[in-house]
Design an enzyme around this catalytic site. Sequence first.
Site, mmCIF file in Angstrom:
data_model
loop_
_atom_site.group_PDB
_atom_site.id
_atom_site.type_symbol
_atom_site.label_atom_id
_atom_site.label_comp_id
_atom_site.label_asym_id
_atom_site.label_seq_id
_atom_site.Cartn_x
_atom_site.Cartn_y
_atom_site.Cartn_z
ATOM 1 N N HIS A 267 0.839 -1.206 0.000
ATOM 2 C CA HIS A 267 0.000 0.000 0.000
ATOM 3 C C HIS A 267 0.876 1.260 0.000
ATOM 4 O O HIS A 267 0.727 2.140 -0.854
ATOM 5 C CB HIS A 267 -0.910 -0.025 1.237
ATOM 6 C CG HIS A 267 -1.859 1.125 1.323
ATOM 7 N ND1 HIS A 267 -3.149 1.056 0.854
ATOM 8 C CD2 HIS A 267 -1.713 2.387 1.799
ATOM 9 C CE1 HIS A 267 -3.751 2.219 1.048
ATOM 10 N NE2 HIS A 267 -2.904 3.048 1.626
ATOM 11 N N GLU A 268 1.801 1.314 0.934
ATOM 12 C CA GLU A 268 2.650 2.514 1.034
ATOM 13 C C GLU A 268 3.573 2.630 -0.180
ATOM 14 O O GLU A 268 3.852 3.734 -0.638
ATOM 15 C CB GLU A 268 3.454 2.509 2.342
ATOM 16 C CG GLU A 268 2.600 2.495 3.622
ATOM 17 C CD GLU A 268 1.532 3.588 3.700
ATOM 18 O OE1 GLU A 268 1.756 4.697 3.167
ATOM 19 O OE2 GLU A 268 0.463 3.327 4.299
ATOM 20 N N HIS A 271 1.705 4.504 -2.768
ATOM 21 C CA HIS A 271 1.744 5.951 -2.518
ATOM 22 C C HIS A 271 3.113 6.510 -2.922
ATOM 23 O O HIS A 271 3.215 7.562 -3.546
ATOM 24 C CB HIS A 271 1.555 6.234 -1.018
ATOM 25 C CG HIS A 271 0.126 6.197 -0.543
ATOM 26 N ND1 HIS A 271 -0.857 6.965 -1.100
ATOM 27 C CD2 HIS A 271 -0.478 5.505 0.463
ATOM 28 C CE1 HIS A 271 -2.012 6.746 -0.457
ATOM 29 N NE2 HIS A 271 -1.804 5.864 0.495
ATOM 30 N N GLU A 297 -4.816 7.776 -3.027
ATOM 31 C CA GLU A 297 -5.292 6.490 -2.518
ATOM 32 C C GLU A 297 -5.524 5.506 -3.666
ATOM 33 O O GLU A 297 -5.403 4.301 -3.501
ATOM 34 C CB GLU A 297 -6.567 6.728 -1.712
ATOM 35 C CG GLU A 297 -6.904 5.650 -0.708
ATOM 36 C CD GLU A 297 -5.870 5.440 0.401
ATOM 37 O OE1 GLU A 297 -5.000 6.309 0.614
ATOM 38 O OE2 GLU A 297 -5.932 4.387 1.042
HETATM 39 ZN ZN ZN Z 1 -3.302 5.138 1.851
#
Ligand code: ZN
Length: 502
Positions: A267-268, A271, A297
């Site tokens: 997830h990170e 980003h 997101e």
């Molecule tokens: Zn996030």
Amino acid sequence: MTAEEAYEFLLKTSLESSYLGSLGELAAWDQRTYLPRGGQGHRAEQLATLARLLHERITDPRIGDCLAAVERTALVSDPDSPQAVNVREWRRDYDLATRIPERLAVDIARVTAEAESVWEQAKQADDWHRFEPYLAQVLDLQKEKAHALGYLEEPYDALLDRYERGETAATLEPLFRTLKDSLVQLLEKIEGSGRRTATPLLARSFDIESQKRFCRTVASALGYDLECGRIDVSAHPFTIGIGPGDVRITTRYNENQIARGLFGTLHEAGHAMYEQGLPREHWGTPRGQAVSLGIHESQSRLWENFVGRSRGFWSYVLPVAQAELPRLSDTDLDGFLLAINTVAPSLVRVEADEVTYNLHILLRFELELSLMRGELSVSAVPEAWRMKMREYLGIEPSSEAAGALQDVHWAAGLVGYFPTYTLGNVFAAALYAAADREIGPLEERFACGDFASLKEWLRTKIHEVGSTYSPRQLILRATGELASPKSLISYYETKYSELYHL
Ligand code: ZN
């Protein structure tokens, strides 16, 4: 003052503020990773001082004068040019910053700091009543802020627009309604399928050092450039873009929950790849910045879920995982895929699977909208929460800590923030479907270890574009279609029909 001189002043101011701001980011990263406990008080003062100085800079009346001198001149006649984009965004930032009276800004900072600390105690004590008066104050101030900022239809829109420009209650209500109907139906089908997963597979114990090595390998294989980033550990994972060449992420590991560290990392990393792909030459100006929370997101969720929980990805990665984590060696691909894609109603948003997650957001969106409209009182929130949980997920919390007190957002004054999580899913699905049409089948690429093609596609369509267009315009230009929940619903239906034999 000529338009060129005015632009030069604005550019210089923007760059200086960005350099100062990035020192703040560095201090904030340190605060959440390595800062000794004894240094917390001093760090808080450092950051508050910097925030005050930056606020003074951004509300400097000379900015208003320069904006007036450059707007509607030939310098900004092409609306997509970096100059026009920067002037447009500087105007927006200046207006937003100057519309909020200093007294209100100070009240908000003080009340949310109090509310956050009371929220923490109330959550621990499982006592909604203790938090109630603080939430009431936070909401009053948010309403005041909405009036100061201005809106067309209703106060909620002014708050929402700060996180996801262009969105309003009126744009989101139909989107969530469509999603709700499909998701509730899909959840019923999945629950009725009787197919259960071997979750103990993921609950086995895995040595933390091996988990770290594995997460690093995977993040780097996806395209997170570790020469220009690093992975550390923190209580709540986050990504921080300190500057070009320095975009850091954190994650957290649990010996008995390998999925937490791994998907947190993916997830990170999503980003971070967005931040790493922003155009360096425009750093320090809006043209070089990420456009919104929802688009940010979309990048994290695309890599975490659409890629990181797919069959193609795991046909390539499972052998790598088995080499690093030998306790996975008796695992077959089908069993593993079901284990990491288990859908089941649960009480806590941050632990929810990708399907039910959106229902958790829907519930929060509906409640905060009713609170802002004055249709719901703060004392009625816990009961309204339970009612909606029963309606959407078929379960209800037996404590407030696992119910209306679970998230910090409202205490922190972040009203209008929750919808950006689901918008992220909606945007991610639209982008993934478009990339699959143009350069797919993507899963075949993943199965050969090719993640670079997707990253390149996103770089051109999203990352390099910075804040040139509004989020919805950006999605339209990247996918050729207006953003709608259609792609997301069809992604869930296809994926889970296959996994659960529906
Ligand atoms: Zn996030």
